[in-house]
Design an enzyme around this catalytic site. Sequence first.
Site, short mmCIF file in Angstrom:
data_model
loop_
_atom_site.label_atom_id
_atom_site.label_comp_id
_atom_site.label_asym_id
_atom_site.label_seq_id
_atom_site.Cartn_x
_atom_site.Cartn_y
_atom_site.Cartn_z
CE1 TYR A 33 22.79 57.68 38.01
CE2 TYR A 33 20.60 57.81 37.07
CZ TYR A 33 21.53 57.14 37.83
OH TYR A 33 21.22 55.92 38.38
CG HIS B 264 21.27 55.22 33.70
ND1 HIS B 264 22.15 56.10 34.26
CD2 HIS B 264 21.28 54.11 34.49
CE1 HIS B 264 22.67 55.55 35.35
NE2 HIS B 264 22.16 54.35 35.51
CE1 TYR C 291 18.13 49.20 39.37
CE2 TYR C 291 19.66 47.69 38.32
CZ TYR C 291 19.41 48.71 39.21
OH TYR C 291 20.44 49.24 39.94
CD1 TRP D 113 26.96 51.36 36.20
CD2 TRP D 113 27.07 51.78 34.00
NE1 TRP D 113 25.90 52.18 35.88
CE2 TRP D 113 25.95 52.45 34.53
CE3 TRP D 113 27.34 51.89 32.64
CZ2 TRP D 113 25.10 53.23 33.75
CZ3 TRP D 113 26.49 52.66 31.86
CH2 TRP D 113 25.39 53.32 32.41
CD1 TRP D 114 28.79 50.59 39.96
CD2 TRP D 114 30.27 49.51 41.23
NE1 TRP D 114 28.10 49.67 40.69
CE2 TRP D 114 28.98 48.99 41.48
CE3 TRP D 114 31.37 48.97 41.91
CZ2 TRP D 114 28.76 47.96 42.39
CZ3 TRP D 114 31.15 47.95 42.82
CH2 TRP D 114 29.86 47.45 43.05
#
Length: 104
Positions: free
Chosen positions: A18, A22, A41, A76-77
């Site tokens: 993960y 990113h 963010y 992306w999802w």
Amino acid sequence: MIRKAFVMQVNPDAHEEYQRRHNPIWPELEAVLKDHGAHHYAIYLDKERHLLFATVEIESEARWEAVASTEVCQRWWKYMREVMPSNPDNSPLSAELKEVFYLA
């Protein structure tokens, strides 16, 4: 600015993956987020509970919600569904949190 916070989950065996995905995020995803008024963010990982805590400042709810319908967000999802619990549309399972305290 509107402050938002939400919680998601990451699969127990996918913490490192993960984070790798990113760092960095796709440039086109970063551009879409900025173009839709997202600022500051950040996502934090609770390794023990496999939780992701995210905060973001947005310019408008409508612009933030529009991110979900962009082609890059959909890709992306789909890319991230392997490492986190997701809804049938591939969006991550998430819960928005209510702000109960803020110190400016």
